[in-house]
Design an enzyme around this catalytic site. Structure first.
Site, short mmCIF file in Angstrom:
data_model
loop_
_atom_site.label_atom_id
_atom_site.label_comp_id
_atom_site.label_asym_id
_atom_site.label_seq_id
_atom_site.Cartn_x
_atom_site.Cartn_y
_atom_site.Cartn_z
NE ARG A 61 -2.51 1.01 3.56
CZ ARG A 61 -2.65 0.14 4.56
NH1 ARG A 61 -3.32 -0.97 4.41
NH2 ARG A 61 -2.10 0.39 5.73
CE1 TYR A 116 -15.89 15.52 -13.33
CE2 TYR A 116 -15.31 14.75 -11.14
CZ TYR A 116 -15.72 14.48 -12.43
OH TYR A 116 -15.93 13.19 -12.81
CG ASP A 188 -9.74 19.20 -10.92
OD1 ASP A 188 -8.93 18.83 -11.80
OD2 ASP A 188 -10.82 18.62 -10.71
CE LYS A 213 -11.91 12.61 -16.94
NZ LYS A 213 -12.30 13.67 -16.01
C1 LIG Z 1 -12.91 13.46 -14.66
C2 LIG Z 1 -12.58 14.57 -13.75
C3 LIG Z 1 -12.37 14.35 -12.40
C4 LIG Z 1 -12.57 13.01 -11.75
O1 LIG Z 1 -11.77 12.02 -12.26
P1 LIG Z 1 -12.22 10.47 -12.21
O2 LIG Z 1 -10.99 9.76 -12.53
O3 LIG Z 1 -13.32 10.32 -13.20
O4 LIG Z 1 -12.70 10.20 -10.81
C5 LIG Z 1 -11.99 15.42 -11.62
N1 LIG Z 1 -11.87 16.66 -12.13
C6 LIG Z 1 -12.08 16.92 -13.43
C7 LIG Z 1 -11.91 18.30 -13.93
C8 LIG Z 1 -12.44 15.89 -14.27
O5 LIG Z 1 -12.69 16.14 -15.56
#
Ligand SMILES: *Cc1c(COP(=O)(O)O)cnc(C)c1O
Length: 397
Positions: A61, A116, A188, A213
């Site tokens: 972990r 988000y 973010d 992403k």
């Molecule tokens: C997709 C996304 C997230 C969350 O990511 P996941 O891997 O789907 O949990 C957070 N912030 C933004 C801006 C996103 O586009």
């Protein structure tokens, strides 16, 4: 371990660091890539070592050579402000882990209104239950955020641009106020990635991203990363340890593999999306294009000042038409898939409506809104696909 230790006298460019960092060719018996360590137990050679917790790796972990390779690449990409990188099983888990690590009952959190949506759901659905007070703010507030601070304001959560509305917050201005007030700034940074936006250099204390992403880049993993400066990293590393957050080894490996080609993929997303944005801006069916790299975007100057590139995601506002006409467009296109997420190789389109959840600001774009992800297809094919979509839209009006 890492070959990323380019001294200040010889700083390598980001593209080079993405390729060279986190490599331990000797430890990997010559292979360029690390193996995928599937492991929980780590054996200690002697009782003395065990008592002293003396081991390079202590437990699955807490990390493996695979996770370390990825962390080294991301640290190198973030730049000298980065004191550590945490890995999480999803982007949302990276956000929730960050917030739980930083906040306690009685704290006040400022959150951008274009955050988000699942991040907002976590704030409202769980942080409030744990006694954290939340205030949402206008993403365009800039230094005016000062008036929203309270004595118990612990952190500010920003996201630029918002991943639907594409408002550009002035993060350095917000960070200057937050730091004067003793609060942490959490960003973010999923849209730009640290390749195009070095948020830790701009006053952000914790930069997280959904590596699902662009880091992964192939729509085949769920993954999140959290990068923190020296001030915030002790909180983060403690939170990660206490919460038991870790990521699966195959996903760690795929995220690492994604970093090696991040620069070429993002350069192409940047080029193609900008070309598509300009083409769309000239279409009679389109009222406005929300892309911060367009000179007409209200946040263009901030983007130009703070970012070194744009990714493949932007939105368009259509001239008012019935929903059935928008649906006809969506059903007519074939290269643009209808689906959530983005950052992979493929083009996507979804309708959205920010008014469904915003509380600090009203969203009145003037027509139906679509979010596009421009993938790695040829742009002429993408234009032909949207031509078909617009013909279907007109036929349905
Ligand atoms: C997709 C996304 C997230 C969350 O990511 P996941 O891997 O789907 O949990 C957070 N912030 C933004 C801006 C996103 O586009």
């Amino acid at each position: 371990m890492s070959s990323s230790n380019d001294g200040p006298s010889n700083p390598k460019k980001p593209e080079t660091r993405l390729v060279t960092a986190g490599r331990d060719t000797k430890g990997q018996r010559g292979f360029v890539n690390p193996p995928v360590f599937h492991g929980s137990t780590v054996l200690y050679p002697t009782a003395e070592d065990l008592h002293a917790h003396r081991a390079e790796f202590s437990y699955g972990r807490h990390g493996s050579p695979t996770t370390r390779a990825l962390q080294d690449v991301l640290m190198s990409l973030e730049g000298p402000q980065c004191a550590g990188v945490g890995l999480a099983p999803s982007g949302l888990a990276a956000i929730t882990t960050t917030l739980l690590s930083v906040l306690k009952a009685g704290d006040h959190l400022l959150v951008t209104d274009n955050v988000y949506r699942p991040s907002r759901n976590f704030c409202n659905g769980m942080l409030v239950r744990y006694g954290v007070e939340i205030t949402y703010f206008d993403p365009l507030i800039g230094a005016g955020i000062e008036r929203l601070f309270k004595p118990n304001t612990r952190a500010v959560l920003v996201e630029a641009p918002g991943s639907q509305s594409f408002e550009m917050s002035d993060i350095p201005a917000i960070a200057a106020v937050a730091h004067a007030k003793g609060a942490l700034v959490i960003d973010d940074n999923t849209w730009a990635t640290p390749l195009f936006h070095r948020s830790l250099d701009q006053g952000v204390d914790i930069s997280m991203q959904a590596a699902t992403k662009y880091i992964g880049g192939h729509s085949d993993i769920m993954f999140g990363t959290i990068s923190a400066n020296a001030k915030a990293w002790p909180l983060l590393t403690e939170g990660i340890r206490l919460l038991g957050v870790c990521a699966g080894p195959d996903d760690v490996f795929l995220a690492l593999r994604g970093t090696r080609t991040l620069a070429v993929r993002l350069a192409q997303h940047h080029r193609s999306a900008l070309e598509m944005a300009r083409w769309l801006a000239a279409r009679p069916e389109v009222l406005r294009v929300l892309h911060p790299a367009l000179e007409t975007h209200p946040g263009h100057d901030i983007w130009k000042r703070d970012f070194t590139g744009a990714s493949g995601l932007f939105s368009i506002v259509l001239k008012p038409v019935p929903q059935a006409a928008v649906d006809a467009l969506l059903d007519a296109v074939t290269l643009f898939g209808m689906g959530y997420s983005w950052g992979g190789f493929e083009s996507l389109v979804i309708p959205f409506d920010c008014n469904a959840y915003r509380t600090a600001t009203k969203w009145s774009p003037g027509g139906p809104t679509l979010r596009l992800h421009i993938g790695l297809e040829n742009v002429d094919d993408l234009k032909a696909d949207l031509d078909r979509g617009f013909a279907a839209l007109k036929a349905a009006c």
